[in-house]
Design a protein around this motif. Structure first.
Motif, mmCIF file in Angstrom:
data_model
loop_
_atom_site.group_PDB
_atom_site.id
_atom_site.type_symbol
_atom_site.label_atom_id
_atom_site.label_comp_id
_atom_site.label_asym_id
_atom_site.label_seq_id
_atom_site.Cartn_x
_atom_site.Cartn_y
_atom_site.Cartn_z
ATOM 1 N N VAL A 1 0.841 -1.202 0.000
ATOM 2 C CA VAL A 1 0.000 0.000 0.000
ATOM 3 C C VAL A 1 0.877 1.255 0.000
ATOM 4 C CG1 VAL A 1 -1.676 1.308 1.374
ATOM 5 C CG2 VAL A 1 -1.968 -1.146 1.051
ATOM 6 N N LEU A 2 1.986 1.219 0.734
ATOM 7 C CA LEU A 2 2.915 2.347 0.760
ATOM 8 C C LEU A 2 3.455 2.625 -0.637
ATOM 9 C CD1 LEU A 2 4.718 4.382 2.363
ATOM 10 C CD2 LEU A 2 6.382 2.531 2.497
ATOM 11 N N TRP A 3 3.894 1.590 -1.344
ATOM 12 C CA TRP A 3 4.423 1.772 -2.696
ATOM 13 C C TRP A 3 3.347 2.270 -3.647
ATOM 14 C CZ3 TRP A 3 9.059 2.354 -4.527
ATOM 15 C CH2 TRP A 3 10.143 1.871 -3.801
ATOM 16 N N THR B 1 2.891 13.165 1.791
ATOM 17 C CA THR B 1 2.632 12.700 3.152
ATOM 18 C C THR B 1 1.148 12.407 3.357
ATOM 19 O OG1 THR B 1 4.508 13.983 3.976
ATOM 20 C CG2 THR B 1 2.870 13.295 5.594
ATOM 21 N N LEU B 2 0.290 13.286 2.878
ATOM 22 C CA LEU B 2 -1.151 13.061 3.007
ATOM 23 C C LEU B 2 -1.607 11.853 2.194
ATOM 24 C CD1 LEU B 2 -2.503 16.721 2.872
ATOM 25 C CD2 LEU B 2 -2.474 15.181 4.838
ATOM 26 N N ALA B 3 -1.066 11.670 1.003
ATOM 27 C CA ALA B 3 -1.456 10.525 0.177
ATOM 28 C C ALA B 3 -1.066 9.211 0.841
ATOM 29 C CB ALA B 3 -0.819 10.630 -1.206
ATOM 30 N N VAL B 4 0.156 9.147 1.344
ATOM 31 C CA VAL B 4 0.624 7.922 1.987
ATOM 32 C C VAL B 4 -0.111 7.685 3.305
ATOM 33 C CG1 VAL B 4 2.637 6.870 3.086
ATOM 34 C CG2 VAL B 4 2.868 7.948 0.863
ATOM 35 N N VAL C 1 1.330 6.659 -6.968
ATOM 36 C CA VAL C 1 0.199 7.460 -7.424
ATOM 37 C C VAL C 1 0.448 8.938 -7.105
ATOM 38 C CG1 VAL C 1 -2.244 7.968 -7.000
ATOM 39 C CG2 VAL C 1 -1.501 5.617 -7.361
ATOM 40 N N GLY C 2 0.975 9.222 -5.913
ATOM 41 C CA GLY C 2 1.279 10.601 -5.532
ATOM 42 C C GLY C 2 2.340 11.227 -6.417
ATOM 43 N N VAL C 3 3.386 10.467 -6.730
ATOM 44 C CA VAL C 3 4.465 10.991 -7.582
ATOM 45 C C VAL C 3 3.958 11.257 -9.000
ATOM 46 C CG1 VAL C 3 6.649 10.350 -8.689
ATOM 47 C CG2 VAL C 3 6.362 10.029 -6.233
ATOM 48 N N VAL C 4 3.150 10.357 -9.533
ATOM 49 C CA VAL C 4 2.600 10.570 -10.878
ATOM 50 C C VAL C 4 1.697 11.805 -10.884
ATOM 51 C CG1 VAL C 4 1.019 9.613 -12.609
ATOM 52 C CG2 VAL C 4 2.823 8.189 -11.635
ATOM 53 N N ALA C 5 0.859 11.942 -9.855
ATOM 54 C CA ALA C 5 -0.027 13.116 -9.781
ATOM 55 C C ALA C 5 0.778 14.408 -9.671
ATOM 56 C CB ALA C 5 -0.977 12.971 -8.601
ATOM 57 N N ALA D 1 4.715 19.875 -2.190
ATOM 58 C CA ALA D 1 4.879 18.523 -2.738
ATOM 59 C C ALA D 1 5.075 17.503 -1.617
ATOM 60 C CB ALA D 1 6.068 18.486 -3.695
ATOM 61 N N GLY D 2 5.888 17.838 -0.635
ATOM 62 C CA GLY D 2 6.104 16.932 0.497
ATOM 63 C C GLY D 2 4.831 16.698 1.294
#
Length: 106
Positions: free
Chosen positions: A27-29, A82-85, A34-38, A77-78
């Motif tokens: 789930v972390l990965w 953090t919120l996505a993870v 998904v966060g990095v792509v967004a 960005a950070g």
């Protein structure tokens, strides 16, 4: 909400031999990617629009300096990552604590 809807998937993974730590890492990965792509798509769109607006506003002017608030942008960005993870890991941890592999028949 996405993690809460994946309860049966997590239980099936546990039945196949996955440990709770492995499911959390999965789930972390997923949430990180998904966060990095967004963030990448958002950055590309923002840079394109910024260049177009700058060109329109500075046409006919010379020596207009470019200022980019890198600290603020990196902070945003950070925080987004953090919120996505966090929003993916919190419900996953809750599900893994509350459900046992024997609940797969429900």
């Amino acid at each position: 909400m996405g993690s809460l809807q994946r309860r049966h998937e997590f239980i099936t993974s546990r039945l196949l031999g996955a440990t709770p730590a492995q499911i959390r890492r999965m789930v972390l990965w997923e949430s990180s990617l998904v966060g990095v792509v967004a963030l990448s798509l958002g950055t590309a769109i923002t840079v394109t629009v910024g260049i177009l607006i700058r060109h329109a506003m500075t046409s006919g002017m010379t020596d207009v300096p470019v200022t980019v608030p890198w600290g603020v942008l990196l902070g945003i960005a950070g925080l987004c990552l953090t919120l996505a993870v966090g929003s993916a890991l919190a419900p996953t941890t809750y599900i893994l604590r509350r459900s046992q592999p024997s609940a797969a028949v429900e």
